[in-house]
Design an enzyme around this catalytic site. Structure first.
Site, PDB file in Angstrom:
ATOM      1  N   LYS A  96       0.836  -1.205   0.000  1.00  0.00           N
ATOM      2  CA  LYS A  96       0.000   0.000   0.000  1.00  0.00           C
ATOM      3  C   LYS A  96       0.871   1.256   0.000  1.00  0.00           C
ATOM      4  O   LYS A  96       0.662   2.164  -0.796  1.00  0.00           O
ATOM      5  CB  LYS A  96      -0.922  -0.025   1.223  1.00  0.00           C
ATOM      6  N   ARG A 122      -3.784   2.915   8.211  1.00  0.00           N
ATOM      7  CA  ARG A 122      -4.063   1.638   7.537  1.00  0.00           C
ATOM      8  C   ARG A 122      -2.844   0.743   7.483  1.00  0.00           C
ATOM      9  O   ARG A 122      -1.728   1.215   7.351  1.00  0.00           O
ATOM     10  CB  ARG A 122      -4.489   1.878   6.086  1.00  0.00           C
ATOM     11  N   GLY A 139      -8.199  -7.813   4.236  1.00  0.00           N
ATOM     12  CA  GLY A 139      -9.078  -7.987   5.392  1.00  0.00           C
ATOM     13  C   GLY A 139      -8.443  -8.651   6.598  1.00  0.00           C
ATOM     14  O   GLY A 139      -9.105  -8.871   7.605  1.00  0.00           O
ATOM     15  N   MET A 185      -5.789  -7.541   8.398  1.00  0.00           N
ATOM     16  CA  MET A 185      -5.289  -6.621   9.423  1.00  0.00           C
ATOM     17  C   MET A 185      -6.241  -5.438   9.577  1.00  0.00           C
ATOM     18  O   MET A 185      -7.289  -5.410   8.965  1.00  0.00           O
ATOM     19  CB  MET A 185      -3.880  -6.196   9.076  1.00  0.00           C
ATOM     20  N   ARG A 213      -3.960  -1.711  -5.753  1.00  0.00           N
ATOM     21  CA  ARG A 213      -3.127  -2.916  -5.622  1.00  0.00           C
ATOM     22  C   ARG A 213      -3.543  -3.882  -6.711  1.00  0.00           C
ATOM     23  O   ARG A 213      -4.624  -3.739  -7.294  1.00  0.00           O
ATOM     24  CB  ARG A 213      -3.312  -3.547  -4.241  1.00  0.00           C
ATOM     25  N   HIS A 240      -3.090 -40.641   5.570  1.00  0.00           N
ATOM     26  CA  HIS A 240      -3.726 -41.472   4.551  1.00  0.00           C
ATOM     27  C   HIS A 240      -4.868 -40.712   3.879  1.00  0.00           C
ATOM     28  O   HIS A 240      -4.963 -40.642   2.651  1.00  0.00           O
ATOM     29  CB  HIS A 240      -4.230 -42.765   5.218  1.00  0.00           C
ATOM     30  N   ARG A 263       1.775 -46.089  -6.396  1.00  0.00           N
ATOM     31  CA  ARG A 263       1.841 -46.806  -5.108  1.00  0.00           C
ATOM     32  C   ARG A 263       1.056 -48.092  -5.282  1.00  0.00           C
ATOM     33  O   ARG A 263      -0.167 -48.102  -5.211  1.00  0.00           O
ATOM     34  CB  ARG A 263       1.218 -45.976  -4.000  1.00  0.00           C
ATOM     35  N   ARG A 280       6.258 -48.310  -7.894  1.00  0.00           N
ATOM     36  CA  ARG A 280       6.904 -48.603  -6.604  1.00  0.00           C
ATOM     37  C   ARG A 280       6.374 -49.904  -6.014  1.00  0.00           C
ATOM     38  O   ARG A 280       5.170 -50.130  -5.986  1.00  0.00           O
ATOM     39  CB  ARG A 280       6.651 -47.466  -5.624  1.00  0.00           C
ATOM     40  N   GLU A 287      14.331 -41.805   0.992  1.00  0.00           N
ATOM     41  CA  GLU A 287      13.345 -41.319   1.972  1.00  0.00           C
ATOM     42  C   GLU A 287      13.767 -41.628   3.398  1.00  0.00           C
ATOM     43  O   GLU A 287      13.029 -41.398   4.348  1.00  0.00           O
ATOM     44  CB  GLU A 287      11.955 -41.875   1.651  1.00  0.00           C
ATOM     45  N   SER A 335      14.242 -41.249  -6.470  1.00  0.00           N
ATOM     46  CA  SER A 335      13.071 -40.395  -6.328  1.00  0.00           C
ATOM     47  C   SER A 335      12.976 -40.032  -4.851  1.00  0.00           C
ATOM     48  O   SER A 335      12.928 -40.923  -3.990  1.00  0.00           O
ATOM     49  CB  SER A 335      11.823 -41.142  -6.790  1.00  0.00           C
ATOM     50  N   THR A 341       9.791 -37.362  -0.005  1.00  0.00           N
ATOM     51  CA  THR A 341       9.967 -36.343   1.045  1.00  0.00           C
ATOM     52  C   THR A 341       8.921 -36.429   2.152  1.00  0.00           C
ATOM     53  O   THR A 341       9.065 -35.758   3.166  1.00  0.00           O
ATOM     54  CB  THR A 341       9.963 -34.937   0.426  1.00  0.00           C
ATOM     55  N   ASN A 342       7.908 -37.263   1.987  1.00  0.00           N
ATOM     56  CA  ASN A 342       6.991 -37.465   3.115  1.00  0.00           C
ATOM     57  C   ASN A 342       7.734 -38.204   4.216  1.00  0.00           C
ATOM     58  O   ASN A 342       7.795 -37.771   5.366  1.00  0.00           O
ATOM     59  CB  ASN A 342       5.766 -38.277   2.707  1.00  0.00           C
ATOM     60  N   CYS A 380       8.824 -37.401  -5.301  1.00  0.00           N
ATOM     61  CA  CYS A 380       7.435 -37.870  -5.397  1.00  0.00           C
ATOM     62  C   CYS A 380       6.679 -37.697  -4.085  1.00  0.00           C
ATOM     63  O   CYS A 380       5.550 -38.136  -3.953  1.00  0.00           O
ATOM     64  CB  CYS A 380       7.384 -39.316  -5.860  1.00  0.00           C
ATOM     65  N   TYR A 416      12.655 -34.063 -12.537  1.00  0.00           N
ATOM     66  CA  TYR A 416      11.201 -33.913 -12.534  1.00  0.00           C
ATOM     67  C   TYR A 416      10.660 -33.835 -11.116  1.00  0.00           C
ATOM     68  O   TYR A 416      11.337 -34.224 -10.151  1.00  0.00           O
ATOM     69  CB  TYR A 416      10.527 -35.080 -13.281  1.00  0.00           C
TER      70      TYR A 416
HETATM   71  C1  PEP Z   1       7.190 -40.444   0.523  1.00  0.00           C
HETATM   72  O1  PEP Z   1       7.516 -40.989   1.572  1.00  0.00           O
HETATM   73  O2  PEP Z   1       7.451 -39.269   0.263  1.00  0.00           O
HETATM   74  C2  PEP Z   1       6.396 -41.167  -0.476  1.00  0.00           C
HETATM   75  C3  PEP Z   1       6.110 -40.628  -1.630  1.00  0.00           C
HETATM   76  O3  PEP Z   1       5.927 -42.396  -0.123  1.00  0.00           O
HETATM   77  P1  PEP Z   1       4.655 -42.627   0.821  1.00  0.00           P
HETATM   78  O4  PEP Z   1       3.981 -41.316   1.003  1.00  0.00           O
HETATM   79  O5  PEP Z   1       3.812 -43.610   0.097  1.00  0.00           O
HETATM   80  O6  PEP Z   1       5.285 -43.169   2.047  1.00  0.00           O
HETATM   81 MG    MG Z   2       7.425 -43.120   1.704  1.00  0.00          MG
END
Ligand code: PEP
Ligand code: MG
Length: 878
Positions: free
Chosen positions: A24, A94, A103, A105, A338, A456, A562, A618, A746, A765, A768-769, A832, A852
């Site tokens: 602003k 402001r 909206g 703040m 804005r 899940h 999966r 996988r 992983e 791959s 990252t979960n 993934c 990728y």
């Molecule tokens: C992960 O662990 O990032 C992954 C893709 O496998 P899952 O979520 O099935 O454990």
């Molecule tokens: Mg996993």
């Protein structure tokens, strides 16, 4: 050291100073330099806001005196004086952060009024009604924003006076009514706060600025920031601006304008205004505003000037603008501009048309659209008007976007039955398990009490494109009585609720939804993104149907199939259960033989949908107990269906029990224990590829991925099985089929030893979960329960399961990518985990040189755009 400057007059700033002056403040400076009629003023910087917090939530005397100096300058410029009994200066205060947070703040208008200046204003304007209307508004806003006295109290007092007078609109109250109201307001304020309403404008000003700084940290601003990736340390700036009055009578008014339609993107100015009103009246919707075309009739000159300024601002800022304006006695002022918030549909149309109009280059247009917004394009949304009326009853994690309404049911079976009977269903569960899949498919929306963004429910719902709110811990579910309670209200089976998977909000009753509409602008715009990006985008898809969906949204392959998800359908789960309860290898092989054609059939379907695009398959990953029931009643029923005793099945369930299943017998560890599972899966993958290659002529190169590897020896063990079985089948078939074997990275140990692992793995791959779970050492399913305290207490700002932790987990990824490439320079690298569809994480993947990203089908367009933006910011293509 040069003294830091904390306050800038509008004429001292410019558009490049957004970080310091907020959006602003920078825009006001910019408009001032363009010669647009902007009320004069100054901006207190974001650095002053950060300092306010560092100093323990106080504005220090040095900053206060800088503010007062600027205030004196403003007095000189306007010829008015703060608190003057001749010509009092009134200001608005402001908020304005670097990124717009509409909206979230607070704002205070008419500051500088007190019992004396109000009388002067009444005389000067010869309009006591206006003066007292402004004063009552000021008291109301100041009390609300600065002193936390709820607005509702004041609104009630106002309603009472209107009722007594038998009128409907605020504008029908006269000066005397408003005078009475002011007295009531101030009395109420004193009762509530134990002190008089402050009358010294200088004190009012500093209090108001502090309050706006504080509003940076209010709960709704914090949630907004977390959802929109805005860091907490940006702070907000505060703009103090001479008031101009839209409530001075019938030749005054105020309104909002968009340079294009924010809902549809349609070209043409879209503006509304109210006569004799101040800003908040337009937003609050108390009176119905007039369309701007009316202004052309009522004040043609002002209209003409208005149109010129709107067009100038759009051209100058090269984007659709959202503006606020006020007309004071037929004189037009612009209070702010804005880049306007817009629907995803509008965003694409506007971006494409701005390129066609020559205002933007394609690359500039690509940078104008927020990738996350594309998600909403593919899902139903709530009707914006209907949403305004809705009551939020609870809030959880925005696990899978979209809007859903339906009747609540508490079991997957019931959800399925009711869905088949034609009802819209919301499945409410403490948490979901693979067994719930049919209920999940049947449901319009899935609401869970526990679980995080990678639970899940969240992962499966995102894959299916079903709306999901997870981790909604405010819900007290009583499965016995088939009800849940929020506060004092109980919702029973069959009651209607609505939920928004993009915000995590849960609402009472039914809210109208609108279906998404994908039009030609999407194709054109995404085509530009594809021309630009170097990072490929694949999808996580487990079925031919999901694969087809993903390809439709532009996926260039499947980055994660999966395979266990193929086993959850009711006719299949029995076969995997048969394998699990098998006593020895021979009977396990019998069960696996029954699974083989089913799995092969799915792979055939996936290959056919992909044509020659790559697919990473996988191998079985979850702990086996996930396929079995746990309650005695369910075990009893299943044992009966399977023709075994309750005792036998119960013993299997107990033997599979693990204290820590996510760190237990899963992933490649299953194949080490039961090599025959890996054999069957290899057979299914390779035979399917040969079949499709023979029938369709597609050149398929299956990528077989071994999960949860921590040591190269584990990988080698499973890979040997794969290679033995695959080579034998290929040799027998006489078909020339290439395939690859790779692994997920992983587990931190895999990342640390990636140079060794790359000796065996042809691709990595990043999962990252699990990598996030294992690196932080907290469970992806349970962490949401305590991470909310982390956000509240500012220990963390973001959920590391949604937005990649670049500092820690990212360091492991970078290290593993570098180590992998040392051993195998052309190693294929992808991601993934759920982060593959998160824009800031996609940018990270681009920057560390992955080939990728892979994400759920509905997020493919998000990733495509994020990858294009990453390329524009940091070009890889020469
Ligand atoms: C992960 O662990 O990032 C992954 C893709 O496998 P899952 O979520 O099935 O454990
Ligand atoms: Mg996993």
């Amino acid at each position: 050291m040069e003294k830091k400057k904390y306050v800038y007059h509008f004429s001292e700033g410019n558009i490049s100073m957004k970080n310091l002056l907020g959006g602003k403040g920078a825009n006001l400076a910019d408009m001032t330099s363009l010669g647009i009629p902007v009320p004069k003023g100054f901006t207190v910087t974001t650095e002053a806001c950060n300092k306010y917090y560092e100093d323990g939530k106080v504005i220090t005397p040095e900053v206060i005196s800088e503010i007062y100096v600027k205030m004196t300058e403003l007095e000189n410029l306007t010829g008015k004086k703060f608190g003057s009994l001749e010509n009092p200066l009134l200001v608005s205060v402001r908020s304005g952060a670097r990124a717009s947070m509409p909206g979230m703040m607070d704002t205070i208008l008419n500051l500088g009024l007190n019992d004396k200046t109000v009388e002067v204003m009444a005389k000067l304007t010869n309009n006591p009604r206006f003066a007292y209307d402004s004063y009552r508004r000021f008291i109301q806003m100041f009390a609300d924003v600065v002193m936390d006295v709820e607005k509702r109290n004041f609104e009630n007092m106002m309603d009472k006076i209107k009722e007594e007078k038998g009128v409907k609109f605020d504008t029908e109250l006269d000066a005397n009514d408003l005078k009475k109201l002011v007295i009531q307001f101030k009395e109420f304020y004193k009762e509530e706060k134990g002190v008089e309403f402050p009358s010294d404008p200088k004190i009012q000003l500093i209090e108001a600025i502090s309050a706006v700084f504080r509003s940076w940290d209010n709960p709704r601003a914090n949630v907004y920031r977390r959802l929109n990736d805005i860091p907490g340390d940006w702070g907000t700036a505060v703009s103090v601006q001479e008031m101009v009055f839209g409530n001075k009578g019938e030749t005054s008014g105020t309104g909002v304008a968009f340079s294009r339609n924010p809902s549809t993107g349609e070209k043409g100015i879209f503006a509304e205004y109210l006569m004799n009103a101040q800003g908040e009246d337009v937003v609050a919707g108390i009176r119905t505003p007039k369309d701007i075309s009316q202004l052309a009739k009522d004040m043609p000159k002002v209209y003409e000037q208005f149109m010129t300024i709107v067009n100038t601002l759009e051209k100058h800022n090269k984007d659709m603008q959202d503006m606020e304006f006020t007309i004071e006695d037929k004189k037009l002022f612009f209070l702010q501009t804005r880049s306007g918030k817009r629907t995803a549909q509008a965003a694409l149309k506007i971006a494409v048309e701005l390129v066609e109009e020559g205002m933007l280059t394609k690359k500039e247009a690509l940078m104008k659209v927020d990738p996350k917004q594309l998600d909403t394009l593919l899902h139903p949304n709530f009707d914006i008007v209907a949403l305004k009326e809705a009551t939020i009853i609870a809030k959880g994690l925005p696990a899978s976007p979209g809007a859903a309404c339906g009747k609540v049911y508490f079991t997957a079976e019931e959800a399925k039955i009711r869905h088949e009977a034609g009802e819209s269903v919301i499945l409410v569960r403490l948490e979901t398990s693979p067994e719930d899949i049919e209920g999940m498919v049947a449901a319009e929306g899935i609401l869970t009490v526990r679980g995080g963004m990678t639970s899940h429910a969240a992962v499966v719902a995102r894959g299916m494109g079903t709306c999901c709110v997870a981790g909604c811990s405010e819900l007290k579910v009583n499965e016995e009585s088939k009800s849940f309670q929020i506060g004092q209200t109980v919702y029973h089976e069959g009651d209607f609720i609505s939920m928004d998977g993009s915000t995590g909000n849960v609402y009472a009753g039914v809210i109208k939804t609108v279906e998404p509409e994908i039009n030609g602008y999407f194709e054109i715009f995404m085509g530009w993104a594809d021309e630009v990006r170097s990072l490929k985008v694949r999808a996580n898809a487990d079925t031919p149907k999901d694969t087809a969906q993903a390809v439709k949204y532009g996926a260039e392959g499947v980055g994660l199939c999966r395979t266990e998800h193929m086993f959850f359908d009711s006719d299949r789960i029995m076969l995997i259960r048969e394998m699990i309860v098998a006593k020895d290898e021979a009977s396990r092989r019998v069960a696996l033989d029954k699974l083989l054609p089913i799995q092969r059939g799915d792979f055939v379907g996936i290959y056919e949908e992909l044509k020659e695009k790559p697919a990473t398959i996988r191998f079985l990953d979850p702990p086996l107990h996930e396929f079995l029931p746990h309650a005695d009643e369910d075990i009893k029923n299943l044992a009966k269906d399977m023709g075994i005793t309750f005792k036998e099945l119960k013993a299997t369930v107990e033997s599979l029990h693990e204290v820590n299943p996510m760190m237990g017998h899963r992933g490649c560890r299953l194949a080490v224990s039961y090599p025959e599972i890996a054999e069957m899966q290899t057979r299914a993958v390779i035979e399917a590829a040969i079949d499709v290659k023979t029938r369709k002529g597609y050149n398929i190169v299956p990528e077989i991925m071994i999960p949860l590897v921590g040591d190269v020896k584990e990988l080698k063990f499973v890979k040997d099985i794969v290679v033995r079985v695959a080579d034998q089948i290929i040799a027998q078939s006489g078909i020339d089929l290439k395939y690859m074997v790779g692994t997920m990275i992983e587990i931190p140990r895999a990342a640390l030893t990636a140079d060794l692992i790359a000796k065996e793995a042809e691709f990595f791959s990043f999962g990252t979960n699990d990598l996030t779970q294992m690196t932080f050492g907290f469970s992806r399913d349970d962490a949401a329960n305590f991470l909310k305290h982390y956000y509240e207490k500012k220990v963390y700002e973001f959920d590391p399961f949604q937005k990649l932790d670049q500092v820690g987990v990212g360091k492991l990824i970078k290290m593993a990518a570098d180590l992998g490439r040392e051993t195998r320079p052309n190693i294929k690298l992808g991601i993934c985990g759920e982060h593959g569809g998160d824009p800031s994480s996609v940018e990270f993947c681009h920057n560390v040189g992955l080939n990728y990203v892979s994400c759920s089908p509905f997020r493919v367009p998000v990733a495509r755009l994020a990858a294009a933006q990453a390329e524009i910011n940091n070009p890889r293509k020469k």
